[in-house]
Write a protein that holds these residues in place. Structure first.
Motif, PDB file in Angstrom:
ATOM      1  N   ILE A  48      42.797  54.399  45.561  1.00  7.90           N
ATOM      2  CA  ILE A  48      44.045  53.827  43.894  1.00  7.90           C
ATOM      3  C   ILE A  48      43.577  53.003  43.448  1.00  7.90           C
ATOM      4  O   ILE A  48      44.093  52.593  42.112  1.00  7.90           O
ATOM      5  CB  ILE A  48      45.457  53.505  44.805  1.00  7.90           C
ATOM      6  CG1 ILE A  48      46.045  54.872  46.005  1.00  7.90           C
ATOM      7  CG2 ILE A  48      46.187  53.006  44.740  1.00  7.90           C
ATOM      8  CD1 ILE A  48      46.932  54.232  46.457  1.00  7.90           C
ATOM      9  N   GLU A  49      43.132  51.883  44.058  1.00  4.56           N
ATOM     10  CA  GLU A  49      42.292  50.352  43.658  1.00  4.56           C
ATOM     11  C   GLU A  49      41.417  50.547  42.275  1.00  4.56           C
ATOM     12  O   GLU A  49      41.630  50.558  41.380  1.00  4.56           O
ATOM     13  CB  GLU A  49      41.395  49.421  44.339  1.00  4.56           C
ATOM     14  CG  GLU A  49      41.034  48.382  44.396  1.00  4.56           C
ATOM     15  CD  GLU A  49      40.411  47.467  45.467  1.00  4.56           C
ATOM     16  OE1 GLU A  49      39.622  46.255  44.777  1.00  4.56           O
ATOM     17  OE2 GLU A  49      40.513  47.720  45.967  1.00  4.56           O
ATOM     18  N   LEU A  50      40.966  51.588  43.004  1.00  3.09           N
ATOM     19  CA  LEU A  50      39.484  52.532  41.667  1.00  3.09           C
ATOM     20  C   LEU A  50      40.081  53.056  40.702  1.00  3.09           C
ATOM     21  O   LEU A  50      40.324  52.220  39.357  1.00  3.09           O
ATOM     22  CB  LEU A  50      38.539  53.197  42.373  1.00  3.09           C
ATOM     23  CG  LEU A  50      37.763  54.086  41.822  1.00  3.09           C
ATOM     24  CD1 LEU A  50      36.624  52.805  41.385  1.00  3.09           C
ATOM     25  CD2 LEU A  50      36.801  55.067  42.222  1.00  3.09           C
ATOM     26  N   LEU A  51      41.369  53.606  40.305  1.00  2.00           N
ATOM     27  CA  LEU A  51      41.624  54.488  39.494  1.00  2.00           C
ATOM     28  C   LEU A  51      43.172  53.336  39.180  1.00  2.00           C
ATOM     29  O   LEU A  51      42.701  53.389  37.202  1.00  2.00           O
ATOM     30  CB  LEU A  51      42.711  55.061  40.517  1.00  2.00           C
ATOM     31  CG  LEU A  51      42.409  56.724  40.481  1.00  2.00           C
ATOM     32  CD1 LEU A  51      42.851  57.701  41.145  1.00  2.00           C
ATOM     33  CD2 LEU A  51      41.166  57.409  39.657  1.00  2.00           C
ATOM     34  N   SER A  52      43.056  52.337  39.696  1.00  2.50           N
ATOM     35  CA  SER A  52      43.497  50.891  38.659  1.00  2.50           C
ATOM     36  C   SER A  52      43.046  49.839  37.948  1.00  2.50           C
ATOM     37  O   SER A  52      43.170  50.487  36.902  1.00  2.50           O
ATOM     38  CB  SER A  52      44.685  49.890  39.946  1.00  2.50           C
ATOM     39  OG  SER A  52      44.798  48.320  39.526  1.00  2.50           O
ATOM     40  N   GLN A  53      41.645  50.421  38.028  1.00  2.00           N
ATOM     41  CA  GLN A  53      40.891  49.975  37.380  1.00  2.00           C
ATOM     42  C   GLN A  53      40.074  49.948  36.872  1.00  2.00           C
ATOM     43  O   GLN A  53      39.957  49.871  35.669  1.00  2.00           O
ATOM     44  CB  GLN A  53      40.039  48.836  38.937  1.00  2.00           C
ATOM     45  CG  GLN A  53      38.128  48.458  38.229  1.00  2.00           C
ATOM     46  CD  GLN A  53      38.241  47.251  37.742  1.00  2.00           C
ATOM     47  OE1 GLN A  53      39.812  46.581  37.858  1.00  2.00           O
ATOM     48  NE2 GLN A  53      37.488  46.691  37.422  1.00  2.00           N
ATOM     49  N   LYS A  54      40.027  51.196  37.219  1.00  2.00           N
ATOM     50  CA  LYS A  54      40.003  52.640  35.996  1.00  2.00           C
ATOM     51  C   LYS A  54      40.637  52.638  34.084  1.00  2.00           C
ATOM     52  O   LYS A  54      40.278  51.852  33.531  1.00  2.00           O
ATOM     53  CB  LYS A  54      39.059  53.905  35.952  1.00  2.00           C
ATOM     54  CG  LYS A  54      39.527  55.117  35.205  1.00  2.00           C
ATOM     55  CD  LYS A  54      39.147  56.174  35.957  1.00  2.00           C
ATOM     56  CE  LYS A  54      39.427  57.575  34.757  1.00  2.00           C
ATOM     57  NZ  LYS A  54      40.306  58.118  33.619  1.00  2.00           N
ATOM     58  N   LEU A  55      42.198  51.962  34.628  1.00  2.00           N
ATOM     59  CA  LEU A  55      42.541  52.405  33.718  1.00  2.00           C
ATOM     60  C   LEU A  55      42.566  50.908  32.502  1.00  2.00           C
ATOM     61  O   LEU A  55      42.851  50.442  31.728  1.00  2.00           O
ATOM     62  CB  LEU A  55      44.258  52.173  34.341  1.00  2.00           C
ATOM     63  CG  LEU A  55      44.787  53.635  34.838  1.00  2.00           C
ATOM     64  CD1 LEU A  55      46.305  53.744  34.961  1.00  2.00           C
ATOM     65  CD2 LEU A  55      44.680  54.381  33.701  1.00  2.00           C
TER      66      LEU A  55
END
Length: 200
Positions: free
Chosen positions: A139-146
């Motif tokens: 979830i943290e990774l996808l948030s950083q991706k955005l």
């Protein structure tokens, strides 16, 4: 247009986890080729003790022998000074005719991307591909991706891969302790490590 993946790293040593990531990227992104790019002097590891680049290069060569769609490039090893991603991608764009580059890297790199040099240029020169790694929350990774996509006006491809908990540092540590590592490495790489008495 030819679609080429670029997988960089110290590869000290290269292991089965690297090969799995490269194969899955090749398959899922429908690439024509994956170029392995062993680092010369990585900026984030310039104070670390790293195995001689010729040995690391040779280990990668041996590891990719069974795969016709894997190749190796010595640009970062031959160039003097630190290895920066934007320079490597610029070189590949000039060297390869009519190519679309896919730069493949792990979750840790995306989390720390703001500390990289010329991030805007990296995003323009390539499609940025990130895979999840053990120890990084999805979830943290996808948030950083955005956040990164918005900041640098780019699109990042997320590769959802198995979290294989194999690392070069784990392999080096196990060899130092006299533990077996054959199941983590291609056979030819394992034989070379024994021959060269590496990581003892």
């Amino acid at each position: 247009m030819k679609k080429v993946g670029v997988l960089g790293g110290t590869f000290d040593p290269i292991h089965n986890g690297h090969l799995y990531i490269a194969y899955e990227a090749y398959r899922k992104l429908e690439l024509d080729e994956i170029i392995f790019m062993p680092a010369g002097i990585p900026p984030h590891k310039k104070n670390n003790k790293i195995t001689n680049e010729k040995i690391r290069y040779s280990m990668v060569e041996k590891a990719i022998l069974p795969y016709s769609f894997f190749t190796i490039n010595n640009y970062e090893i031959k160039k003097n000074g630190l290895s920066f991603t934007y320079e490597t991608l610029s070189y590949l764009k000039e060297m390869l005719d009519e190519v679309e580059l896919y730069f493949i890297t792990g979750a840790d790199c995306l989390i720390n991307i703001d500390s990289w040099k010329n991030v805007e240029k990296i995003m323009k020169l390539s499609k940025f591909v990130v895979f999840n790694r053990p120890g990084f929350d999805k979830i943290e990774l996808l948030s950083q991706k955005l956040r990164v996509e918005k900041k640098y006006r780019c699109t990042i491809i997320h590769l959802d891969l198995l979290n294989l908990e194999i690392s070069s540092s784990l392999i080096r540590e196990r060899i130092y302790k006299g533990l077996d590592v054959r199941f983590f490495l291609p056979q030819l790489v394992f034989e070379m490590i024994k021959k060269e008495k590496l990581y003892l």
